[in-house]
Design an enzyme around this catalytic site. Structure first.
Site, PDB file in Angstrom:
ATOM      1  CB  SER A 128      -0.862  -0.023   1.260  1.00 57.79           C
ATOM      2  OG  SER A 128      -1.476   1.214   1.470  1.00 57.79           O
ATOM      3  CB  ALA A 129       0.243   4.640  -1.298  1.00 55.13           C
ATOM      4  CE1 TYR A 156      -3.942  -2.468   5.583  1.00 58.46           C
ATOM      5  CE2 TYR A 156      -3.285  -0.244   4.955  1.00 58.46           C
ATOM      6  CZ  TYR A 156      -3.684  -1.521   4.602  1.00 58.46           C
ATOM      7  OH  TYR A 156      -3.830  -1.842   3.277  1.00 58.46           O
ATOM      8  CE  LYS A 160      -1.619  -4.432   3.538  1.00 58.62           C
ATOM      9  NZ  LYS A 160      -2.025  -5.693   2.909  1.00 58.62           N
TER      10      LYS A 160
HETATM   11  P1  NAD Z   1     -11.287  -6.358   1.108  1.00 63.10           P
HETATM   12  O1  NAD Z   1     -11.572  -6.319   2.561  1.00 63.10           O
HETATM   13  O2  NAD Z   1     -12.400  -6.103   0.163  1.00 63.10           O
HETATM   14  O3  NAD Z   1     -10.602  -7.743   0.726  1.00 63.10           O
HETATM   15  C1  NAD Z   1      -9.848  -8.488   1.649  1.00 63.10           C
HETATM   16  C2  NAD Z   1     -10.372  -9.914   1.625  1.00 63.10           C
HETATM   17  O4  NAD Z   1      -9.630 -10.679   2.579  1.00 63.10           O
HETATM   18  C3  NAD Z   1     -11.845  -9.988   2.032  1.00 63.10           C
HETATM   19  O5  NAD Z   1     -12.557 -10.775   1.090  1.00 63.10           O
HETATM   20  C4  NAD Z   1     -11.816 -10.652   3.397  1.00 63.10           C
HETATM   21  O6  NAD Z   1     -12.970 -11.430   3.647  1.00 63.10           O
HETATM   22  C5  NAD Z   1     -10.550 -11.477   3.305  1.00 63.10           C
HETATM   23  N1  NAD Z   1      -9.993 -11.777   4.621  1.00 63.10           N
HETATM   24  C6  NAD Z   1      -9.860 -10.939   5.686  1.00 63.10           C
HETATM   25  N2  NAD Z   1      -9.326 -11.616   6.717  1.00 63.10           N
HETATM   26  C7  NAD Z   1      -9.100 -12.892   6.297  1.00 63.10           C
HETATM   27  C8  NAD Z   1      -8.570 -14.055   6.919  1.00 63.10           C
HETATM   28  N3  NAD Z   1      -8.191 -14.060   8.199  1.00 63.10           N
HETATM   29  N4  NAD Z   1      -8.489 -15.180   6.186  1.00 63.10           N
HETATM   30  C9  NAD Z   1      -8.913 -15.216   4.889  1.00 63.10           C
HETATM   31  N5  NAD Z   1      -9.428 -14.148   4.266  1.00 63.10           N
HETATM   32  C10 NAD Z   1      -9.524 -12.988   4.964  1.00 63.10           C
HETATM   33  O7  NAD Z   1     -10.091  -5.338   0.846  1.00 63.10           O
HETATM   34  P2  NAD Z   1      -9.469  -4.825  -0.516  1.00 63.10           P
HETATM   35  O8  NAD Z   1      -9.714  -3.391  -0.584  1.00 63.10           O
HETATM   36  O9  NAD Z   1      -9.852  -5.704  -1.620  1.00 63.10           O
HETATM   37  O10 NAD Z   1      -7.938  -5.015  -0.178  1.00 63.10           O
HETATM   38  C11 NAD Z   1      -7.224  -6.146  -0.612  1.00 63.10           C
HETATM   39  C12 NAD Z   1      -5.777  -5.999  -0.191  1.00 63.10           C
HETATM   40  O11 NAD Z   1      -5.247  -4.796  -0.711  1.00 63.10           O
HETATM   41  C13 NAD Z   1      -5.564  -5.926   1.316  1.00 63.10           C
HETATM   42  O12 NAD Z   1      -4.374  -6.620   1.626  1.00 63.10           O
HETATM   43  C14 NAD Z   1      -5.400  -4.455   1.572  1.00 63.10           C
HETATM   44  O13 NAD Z   1      -4.627  -4.217   2.714  1.00 63.10           O
HETATM   45  C15 NAD Z   1      -4.676  -4.010   0.320  1.00 63.10           C
HETATM   46  N6  NAD Z   1      -4.869  -2.601  -0.034  1.00 63.10           N
HETATM   47  C16 NAD Z   1      -6.116  -2.087  -0.125  1.00 63.10           C
HETATM   48  C17 NAD Z   1      -6.281  -0.755  -0.478  1.00 63.10           C
HETATM   49  C18 NAD Z   1      -7.642  -0.129  -0.553  1.00 63.10           C
HETATM   50  O14 NAD Z   1      -7.752   1.091  -0.412  1.00 63.10           O
HETATM   51  N7  NAD Z   1      -8.708  -0.871  -0.800  1.00 63.10           N
HETATM   52  C19 NAD Z   1      -5.163   0.032  -0.751  1.00 63.10           C
HETATM   53  C20 NAD Z   1      -3.900  -0.543  -0.665  1.00 63.10           C
HETATM   54  C21 NAD Z   1      -3.760  -1.863  -0.291  1.00 63.10           C
HETATM   55  C1  WQD Z   2      -8.916   9.947   0.898  1.00 64.18           C
HETATM   56  C2  WQD Z   2      -8.971  11.435   1.197  1.00 64.18           C
HETATM   57  C3  WQD Z   2      -9.188  11.930   3.532  1.00 64.18           C
HETATM   58  C4  WQD Z   2     -13.132  10.252   4.135  1.00 64.18           C
HETATM   59  C5  WQD Z   2      -6.526   4.866   2.907  1.00 64.18           C
HETATM   60  C6  WQD Z   2      -5.454   4.125   3.609  1.00 64.18           C
HETATM   61  C7  WQD Z   2      -4.453   3.638   2.617  1.00 64.18           C
HETATM   62  C8  WQD Z   2      -5.127   2.854   1.499  1.00 64.18           C
HETATM   63  C9  WQD Z   2      -6.230   3.615   0.891  1.00 64.18           C
HETATM   64  C10 WQD Z   2      -5.137   0.574   2.171  1.00 64.18           C
HETATM   65  C11 WQD Z   2      -8.144  11.808   2.416  1.00 64.18           C
HETATM   66  C12 WQD Z   2     -10.415  12.399   2.768  1.00 64.18           C
HETATM   67  C13 WQD Z   2     -11.937  10.664   3.563  1.00 64.18           C
HETATM   68  C14 WQD Z   2     -14.061  11.236   4.545  1.00 64.18           C
HETATM   69  C15 WQD Z   2     -12.578  12.956   3.768  1.00 64.18           C
HETATM   70  N1  WQD Z   2      -5.716   1.651   1.999  1.00 64.18           N
HETATM   71  N2  WQD Z   2     -11.670  11.982   3.383  1.00 64.18           N
HETATM   72  N3  WQD Z   2     -13.751  12.558   4.331  1.00 64.18           N
HETATM   73  O1  WQD Z   2      -6.651   7.857   3.717  1.00 64.18           O
HETATM   74  O2  WQD Z   2      -5.806   8.217   1.361  1.00 64.18           O
HETATM   75  O3  WQD Z   2      -5.940   5.975   2.257  1.00 64.18           O
HETATM   76  O4  WQD Z   2      -7.122   4.037   1.928  1.00 64.18           O
HETATM   77  O5  WQD Z   2      -3.979   0.318   2.029  1.00 64.18           O
HETATM   78  O6  WQD Z   2      -3.578   2.841   3.335  1.00 64.18           O
HETATM   79  O7  WQD Z   2      -4.819   5.000   4.537  1.00 64.18           O
HETATM   80  O8  WQD Z   2      -8.009   7.098   1.698  1.00 64.18           O
HETATM   81  O9  WQD Z   2     -10.344   7.219   1.030  1.00 64.18           O
HETATM   82  O10 WQD Z   2      -9.791   7.258   3.489  1.00 64.18           O
HETATM   83  O11 WQD Z   2      -9.217   9.234   2.095  1.00 64.18           O
HETATM   84  O12 WQD Z   2     -12.353  14.148   3.624  1.00 64.18           O
HETATM   85  O13 WQD Z   2     -15.136  10.947   5.101  1.00 64.18           O
HETATM   86  O14 WQD Z   2     -10.328  11.773   1.524  1.00 64.18           O
HETATM   87  O15 WQD Z   2      -8.842  12.877   4.507  1.00 64.18           O
HETATM   88  O16 WQD Z   2      -7.580  13.049   2.161  1.00 64.18           O
HETATM   89  P1  WQD Z   2      -6.557   7.386   2.329  1.00 64.18           P
HETATM   90  P2  WQD Z   2      -9.416   7.635   2.110  1.00 64.18           P
END
Ligand code: NAD
Ligand code: WQD
Length: 366
Positions: A128-129, A156, A160
């Site tokens: 993740s970023a 979190y 990562k």
């Molecule tokens: P999501 O919650 O939709 O998907 C995660 C999946 O993992 C879900 O289907 C959940 O049921 C499953 N899961 C959770 N705990 C588990 C366990 N103990 N055993 C088996 N399965 C389990 O989330 P997403 O947004 O699809 O994210 C997927 C991956 O990408 C994650 O690793 C997340 O950290 C990473 N990520 C997400 C974002 C984002 O903003 N969505 C950004 C960067 C990185």
């Molecule tokens: C985006 C922008 C908030 C909600 C998170 C995780 C990052 C990655 C992606 C997993 C920010 C603003 C948000 C609201 C707002 N996930 N905001 N009102 O924080 O960039 O990233 O999700 O890896 O790790 O930190 O994403 O969508 O929460 O926020 O003003 O009700 O929107 O402040 O600037 P974020 P976000």
């Protein structure tokens, strides 16, 4: 090179389901494990509807090594894993850190140990970023390149960073061991994909994000405002050093993100680069106000918002420098923010209850 078989952990979730779809469309065989903690099995039906192929599914917890072993034994053709299963709510991670370390770090360790026992040698990991923390402390590092020093600012993010380190160390050790034993060390490879902000849904309107509980991210919250589930959006701070005072993020369409996984996997299998990190982002930053405007445009009316204080742990600017992925993976984000907003709105309008509600028949056929 022929497509192979891939284990997708967390494949019923948001990014995992779109990646499973992209893999099946590219003729990979897909086996999903997921404990459905934050997803619904209906995602699998939607994947099948969209591509005519159904991934195998096992309800398995990522911390259950014996169950993962069993899946590998049943599918000896699997040579690669794409690892999504994790907990991902930044705020919650500070409240229940041990759960985050258990699922994200110990779960990844269980997966790697099981891969090792079953000779599965390629892993693509959802990083993740957030691993960069506040990159604005290095002004010459915006947009952020992969060599920017890491500095996660929340639990979190630290999980990562920890898993990135674990995968790097593991692949190095596996390569050293293979070399000593006179075996092919190049089989062991890892892609650490640092996603920026995933956004949008499938253009058909039948597949999208369906988070359990209260969403945390900006676009799902805006979607709830648009369908009347939430009165208004709270804008977290308008006193940032940006053109309109709100924070900047790099929103990437979910189909582009899924395509990035496919290309990363192809790259590992064809070029055997060892373990490397790649940013997956567009390179273009948008402010919160720009996002409200873009999503309001897709919905066709102004959405209510109110400026509140900054959210703890938020940073001014997270925008990717995606050059490395462009050049090495041959990957480039194709879709616009407008596409993401329109697709998200179509998904939200058609599925106000997410996957708990079946789609109308005509949508399935589209
Ligand atoms: P999501 O919650 O939709 O998907 C995660 C999946 O993992 C879900 O289907 C959940 O049921 C499953 N899961 C959770 N705990 C588990 C366990 N103990 N055993 C088996 N399965 C389990 O989330 P997403 O947004 O699809 O994210 C997927 C991956 O990408 C994650 O690793 C997340 O950290 C990473 N990520 C997400 C974002 C984002 O903003 N969505 C950004 C960067 C990185
Ligand atoms: C985006 C922008 C908030 C909600 C998170 C995780 C990052 C990655 C992606 C997993 C920010 C603003 C948000 C609201 C707002 N996930 N905001 N009102 O924080 O960039 O990233 O999700 O890896 O790790 O930190 O994403 O969508 O929460 O926020 O003003 O009700 O929107 O402040 O600037 P974020 P976000």
């Amino acid at each position: 090179m022929t497509a192979g078989s891939v284990l997708v952990t967390g494949g019923c979730g948001y990014i995992g389901s779109f990646t499973a779809l992209a893999l099946l469309q590219a003729d990979y065989k897909v086996v999903i494990i997921d404990n459905l903690y934050n997803s619904a099995p209906e995602a699998i039906n939607r994947i099948e509807t969209l591509c005519g192929k159904r991934p195998d599914f096992y309800s398995v917890d990522i911390t259950d090594e014996a169950a993962i072993d069993k899946v590998f034994k049943e599918h000896p053709d699997i040579d690669s894993v794409i690892h999504f299963a994790a907990l991902k709510a930044v705020g919650e991670s500070g409240e229940i850190p041990l759960d985050y370390y258990r699922v994200n770090v110990y779960g990844s360790l269980c997966l790697l140990r099981s891969m090792q026992r079953n000779n599965v040698t390629n892993i693509v990991f959802s990083s993740s970023a957030t691993v960069y923390g506040d990159a604005t402390r290095f002004p010459d590092m915006i947009p952020i390149p992969e060599h920017c020093p890491l500095g996660a600012t929340n639990t979190y993010g630290r999980t990562k960073v920890g898993v990135e380190d674990m995968i790097r160390d593991h692949i190095k050790a596996e390569r050293n061991r293979a070399k000593k034993e006179g075996k092919d060390e190049s089989l062991y490879n890892g892609a650490l994909l640092r996603y920026f902000n995933p956004a949008g849904a499938h253009p058909s309107g039948i597949m999208g994000e369906d988070p359990a509980g209260v969403p945390y991210n900006l676009l799902p919250l805006l979607a709830q405002v648009a369908v009347g589930k939430r009165e208004k959006l709270l804008v977290f701070g308008d006193d940032y050093d940006s053109k309109d005072g709100t924070a900047i993020r790099d929103y990437i369409h979910i189909l582009d993100l899924a395509a990035g996984h496919l290309l990363a996997l192809n790259h590992l299998r064809a070029h055997k680069p060892g373990c490397k990190a790649w940013n997956l982002g567009t390179g273009k930053g948008s402010t919160v106000f720009e996002m409200i405007k873009a999503f309001s445009h897709a919905v066709g009316r102004d959405l209510p918002y109110e400026v509140a204080g900054r959210r703890d742990g938020d940073v001014l600017n997270l925008t990717a420098n995606p050059t490395l992925a462009n050049e090495e993976l041959g990957w480039k984000a194709q879709r616009t923010l407008e596409d993401a907003c329109e697709d998200l709105w179509r998904w939200t309008e058609n599925n106000p209850q997410g996957y708990r509600q079946q789609p109308p028949g005509d949508l399935v056929k589209r």
